[in-house]
Design a protein around this motif. Structure first.
Motif, mmCIF file in Angstrom:
data_model
loop_
_atom_site.group_PDB
_atom_site.id
_atom_site.type_symbol
_atom_site.label_atom_id
_atom_site.label_comp_id
_atom_site.label_asym_id
_atom_site.label_seq_id
_atom_site.Cartn_x
_atom_site.Cartn_y
_atom_site.Cartn_z
ATOM 1 N N ALA A 69 54.927 -0.851 22.408
ATOM 2 C CA ALA A 69 55.643 -0.975 21.135
ATOM 3 C C ALA A 69 56.908 -1.780 21.414
ATOM 4 C CB ALA A 69 55.987 0.403 20.586
ATOM 5 N N ILE A 70 57.140 -2.811 20.625
ATOM 6 C CA ILE A 70 58.161 -3.813 20.959
ATOM 7 C C ILE A 70 59.154 -3.994 19.817
ATOM 8 C CG2 ILE A 70 58.526 -6.245 21.581
ATOM 9 C CD1 ILE A 70 55.455 -6.127 22.505
ATOM 10 N N LYS A 71 60.427 -3.897 20.149
ATOM 11 C CA LYS A 71 61.513 -4.176 19.204
ATOM 12 C C LYS A 71 62.182 -5.471 19.653
ATOM 13 C CE LYS A 71 65.582 -2.037 17.042
ATOM 14 N NZ LYS A 71 66.778 -2.775 17.536
ATOM 15 N N LYS A 81 65.118 -9.523 9.561
ATOM 16 C CA LYS A 81 63.941 -8.701 9.289
ATOM 17 C C LYS A 81 64.052 -7.345 9.981
ATOM 18 C CE LYS A 81 61.094 -11.810 7.267
ATOM 19 N NZ LYS A 81 60.322 -11.606 6.033
ATOM 20 N N THR A 82 63.127 -6.478 9.636
ATOM 21 C CA THR A 82 62.982 -5.203 10.336
ATOM 22 C C THR A 82 61.529 -5.098 10.819
ATOM 23 O OG1 THR A 82 62.611 -4.132 8.193
ATOM 24 C CG2 THR A 82 64.822 -3.972 9.142
ATOM 25 N N ASP A 83 61.110 -6.127 11.566
ATOM 26 C CA ASP A 83 59.738 -6.205 12.067
ATOM 27 C C ASP A 83 59.624 -5.549 13.435
ATOM 28 O OD1 ASP A 83 59.020 -7.720 9.847
ATOM 29 O OD2 ASP A 83 59.342 -9.637 10.870
ATOM 30 N N GLY A 84 58.522 -4.880 13.639
ATOM 31 C CA GLY A 84 58.171 -4.383 14.950
ATOM 32 C C GLY A 84 56.930 -5.113 15.437
ATOM 33 N N ALA A 105 52.492 3.695 18.631
ATOM 34 C CA ALA A 105 53.355 2.512 18.550
ATOM 35 C C ALA A 105 54.119 2.497 17.231
ATOM 36 C CB ALA A 105 52.520 1.240 18.697
ATOM 37 N N ALA A 106 53.422 2.799 16.138
ATOM 38 C CA ALA A 106 54.070 2.820 14.819
ATOM 39 C C ALA A 106 55.161 3.894 14.763
ATOM 40 C CB ALA A 106 53.018 3.068 13.739
ATOM 41 N N GLU A 107 54.875 5.035 15.341
ATOM 42 C CA GLU A 107 55.859 6.129 15.363
ATOM 43 C C GLU A 107 57.132 5.694 16.076
ATOM 44 O OE1 GLU A 107 56.166 10.031 18.098
ATOM 45 O OE2 GLU A 107 54.387 10.013 16.809
ATOM 46 N N TRP A 108 56.966 5.042 17.227
ATOM 47 C CA TRP A 108 58.138 4.595 17.987
ATOM 48 C C TRP A 108 58.893 3.515 17.221
ATOM 49 C CZ3 TRP A 108 60.016 0.105 20.227
ATOM 50 C CH2 TRP A 108 61.024 0.256 21.187
ATOM 51 N N GLY A 113 63.840 2.177 13.137
ATOM 52 C CA GLY A 113 64.216 1.609 11.846
ATOM 53 C C GLY A 113 63.402 0.411 11.418
ATOM 54 N N LEU A 114 62.217 0.213 12.005
ATOM 55 C CA LEU A 114 61.368 -0.935 11.692
ATOM 56 C C LEU A 114 60.261 -0.502 10.738
ATOM 57 C CD1 LEU A 114 61.176 -2.323 15.338
ATOM 58 C CD2 LEU A 114 62.844 -2.878 13.558
#
Length: 377
Positions: A69-71, A81-84, A105-108, A113-114
């Motif tokens: 999971a990548i920020k 943006k607030t893309d993950g 990944a979505a949870e993280w 805040g993404l």
């Protein structure tokens, strides 16, 4: 039962790919030195400015998949943006496993805040990007992804939608170039008083600075473009200096001697890497280093039979002058002179019509398609 665990062991994370893709004859193991550095929080140039978390899926107690999971802070700052993102995805052919990985990944990402998840990107568009959706019958070229065909179904069944397709083009440098294109190339050079030269390997830092300046100017409006950091620039210098002939990096200068366009091709190291596939990472590292050292520094000629044109750019103020044609023609001619039998130009955006049409005119054909997906989370 599927269980998702946080992974802080780089070797364990890497070895999952051997489980999911090791039996695919077209899969190429990554260069271990590179992938280990990329995943190491202390050494990764990307992770100095951004964040990522790594997870492994276990089914009935055995490894069954992985995901990062990548920020990407630089992306979100640039585009407001607030893309993950997700990347380094691997999974056995099991929807339950894939869903659990995407859920984690979505949870993280949501905890950061993404609200949107794009991928796969390993880590950004400056790295390996996209899921192979067409063209599974041949190995990938260096720094291009490969994956099982069923990944498409796993991803789309989770609810991901297509965001953008990327094209990889096959070309044959042994074929003659159309005489009309050769004449046009000469006219463009004379009319604009342009000069073509090759990279100076003895001054790579300054040369790469010039190339990256063109790259940033020419690519700045491209889909999901983010500029290279200083650490990434340094890595580019080291990478190009180690595996290119001068003729593979072409620079076009204007009448004042200022670089305004470039193209960079590299040996297709995957020709060598595909032969070594052991999941014993210590042994694999030794095999890769010895094999690459022989090909790059000892083998006297015909070191590789293929190359990848991986980057090209023309400064915005010099577009529509035909400089892209000059880059393609010179790359083709030099590839033939160096003994390459086949090559790849990659990647291009599906909707970049001018670039795609230019590659077609040079005899290129789309033979692999990679897809970036997105999903609201």
């Amino acid at each position: 039962m599927v269980e998702i665990k946080l992974c802080n062991n780089v070797n364990q994370f890497i070895k999952v790919a051997f489980l999911t893709q090791g039996n695919d004859p077209n899969w190429v193991p990554p260069i271990l030195m590179d992938i280990k550095k990329k995943l190491d929080r202390k050494k990764s140039s990307f992770l100095k400015h951004n964040e990522a978390e790594f997870f492994i899926a276990y089914k009935d107690g055995k490894p069954a998949g992985r995901i990062a999971a990548i920020k990407n802070n630089i992306h979100n700052q640039r585009y407001n943006k607030t893309d993950g993102f997700f990347g380094f995805f691997e999974s056995i052919n099991d929807q339950e496993v894939a869903n659990a990985l995407f859920d984690k990944a979505a949870e993280w990402l949501k905890s950061k805040g993404l609200n949107t998840m794009y991928g796969p990107t390993n880590y950004s568009t400056n790295d390996e990007v996209g899921l192979l959706v067409e063209g599974f019958d041949t190995p990938p070229f260096i720094m291009m992804p490969h994956n099982p065909e069923y990944y498409k179904e796993l991803i789309e069944n989770y609810g991901f939608k297509k965001a953008k397709d990327l094209y990889a083009w096959a070309y044959d440098p042994t074929l003659p170039i159309n005489e009309r294109l050769l004449e046009l190339t000469d006219k463009i050079l004379k009319r604009g008083k342009f000069k073509v030269r090759y990279v100076n390997l003895n001054d790579m830092k300054n040369e790469v600075d010039k190339i990256i300046d063109i790259y940033h100017d020419s690519w700045s409006e491209n889909y999901m473009f983010i500029p290279l950091t200083e650490e990434e620039k340094k890595e580019t210098v080291e990478f190009l200096a180690s595996i290119v002939y001068p003729e593979l990096v072409i620079i076009i200068e204007n009448d004042k001697g200022e670089p305004v366009a470039f193209s960079a091709s590299v040996h297709n190291l995957n020709e060598v890497l595909i032969k070594y596939r052991t999941s014993n990472l210590t042994l694999l590292n030794i095999q890769q280093l010895l094999a690459l050292a022989y090909r790059l520094y000892i083998k006297p000629k015909n070191k590789f039979s293929s190359a990848r044109l991986l980057l090209a750019g023309v400064k915005k103020s010099y577009r529509k002058l035909g400089l892209d044609l000059i880059l393609y023609v010179k790359s083709h001619q030099n590839g033939a002179r160096l003994g390459y039998k086949y090559g790849e130009t990659s990647w291009t955006l599906e909707d970049n019509i001018p670039i795609n049409e230019g590659i077609k005119k040079m005899g290129g054909r789309v033979y692999k398609i990679y897809r970036i997906y997105f999903k609201e989370i």
